[in-house]
Design a protein around this motif. Sequence first.
Motif, PDB file in Angstrom:
ATOM      1  N   TYR A 206       0.871  -1.354   0.001  1.00 37.90           N
ATOM      2  CA  TYR A 206      -0.113  -0.107  -0.106  1.00 37.90           C
ATOM      3  C   TYR A 206       1.007   1.240   0.007  1.00 37.90           C
ATOM      4  O   TYR A 206       1.787   1.449   0.684  1.00 37.90           O
ATOM      5  N   TYR A 208       1.273   5.567  -2.048  1.00 36.91           N
ATOM      6  CA  TYR A 208       0.781   6.633  -2.484  1.00 36.91           C
ATOM      7  C   TYR A 208       0.203   6.689  -4.053  1.00 36.91           C
ATOM      8  O   TYR A 208       0.679   5.931  -4.809  1.00 36.91           O
ATOM      9  N   SER A 238      -3.437   6.216  -1.304  1.00 34.90           N
ATOM     10  CA  SER A 238      -3.274   7.115  -0.286  1.00 34.90           C
ATOM     11  C   SER A 238      -2.575   8.331  -0.652  1.00 34.90           C
ATOM     12  O   SER A 238      -1.734   8.457  -1.584  1.00 34.90           O
ATOM     13  N   GLU A 241       0.286  10.376   4.682  1.00 33.86           N
ATOM     14  CA  GLU A 241       0.667   9.312   5.695  1.00 33.86           C
ATOM     15  C   GLU A 241      -0.404   8.811   6.751  1.00 33.86           C
ATOM     16  O   GLU A 241      -0.431   8.038   7.295  1.00 33.86           O
ATOM     17  N   ILE A 243      -3.664   8.630   5.923  1.00 32.57           N
ATOM     18  CA  ILE A 243      -4.481   7.582   5.442  1.00 32.57           C
ATOM     19  C   ILE A 243      -3.565   6.425   5.432  1.00 32.57           C
ATOM     20  O   ILE A 243      -4.226   5.243   5.793  1.00 32.57           O
ATOM     21  N   LEU A 244      -2.338   6.407   4.930  1.00 35.38           N
ATOM     22  CA  LEU A 244      -1.559   5.123   4.661  1.00 35.38           C
ATOM     23  C   LEU A 244      -1.574   4.647   6.118  1.00 35.38           C
ATOM     24  O   LEU A 244      -1.700   3.206   6.363  1.00 35.38           O
TER      25      LEU A 244
END
Length: 324
Positions: A206, A208, A238, A241, A243-244
């Motif tokens: 996962y 960006y 994403s 960071e 969201i990630l």
Amino acid sequence: MNRHQTNREQNKTTMNLSHLQYFRELSKTQSYTKAARNLYISQPTLSHSIATLEEELECKLFRKAGRGIVLTDEGKLFSNYVDDSLRVLEKGIIELEKRRGRLSGIVRLGAIQSVRTAFLPEAMLSYRRTRGTLVELAINQGSTNELIFNLRQGIDEFAVTSEFKGNGFEFTPLFKQRLVVIVHKGHPLASHKSVSIHELKDALLYTYREGIIVGSEVNSFLIKHGLNPSEMNLNRDSDDEMILGGLVSRAPIVGLGVDSSGLAPYKDLVTIPLKEKDAQQLHPIGILKVDGKQLSPVAQDFMDFLVDFARNYYHEGSGVNPNA
């Protein structure tokens, strides 16, 4: 000198600081209406001040051009000296105000999410300790692309962003964020001290979106190390960071992102360094402003402070930030 010359000299009004400030603003806007509005004075007052300045200098500084005005050749020459003189004078005033703890004004700036929870708050606190509390820091949050739009529109004077190399902008580096592997503390990789990107080539990663700057930097990193992003199992949902980190904290998956304070809220996450040396300096962060734009004195002071703060803040002067 005859009597008529003496009378003329006695009746002449000497230029003052306001005349020069009015001239500078009018030379920028090339509009009496806009300049008067920006200066919070009436248009007749502005017109009279410019006429007084031209009378004393015995030359025309502006001429009509369509519906607006432009500087004459004499005006262009004079403008260079006025800009330099006012800049030096305003810097002197700023230095005196700093000594007395009376520096004041509004600094309008933008900032990406990853610097808003550690680097920027710490810099602001340090700035307050040295400059006092009269400066208002008005901060807009957004992605680098959103902040670039704000700069173009004149909403912000400068912004702390990812590196942008487009025409018309000036980027001053502050530090670099490293690329890391992000997993839940219960993940099998969590006990590893470091990981090579090649160990993850077949994993579901996962990371960006491709349409943002850091997403493009991740692509370049993978390609440089012989991996084809289009052939890898990448989930690219994403924007940052936050969201990630939220995704990785909720599932037994592997994240690939920069080590920033955007991950700080997720206490159950582990960041693992990549073995590749260039991963340590993947994502440049710095100050972006419109090229050639003259900042307000207080904005210039805060920008200079951020540059010095970043230089002293990060370990051993390397410029690499382990957790901005």
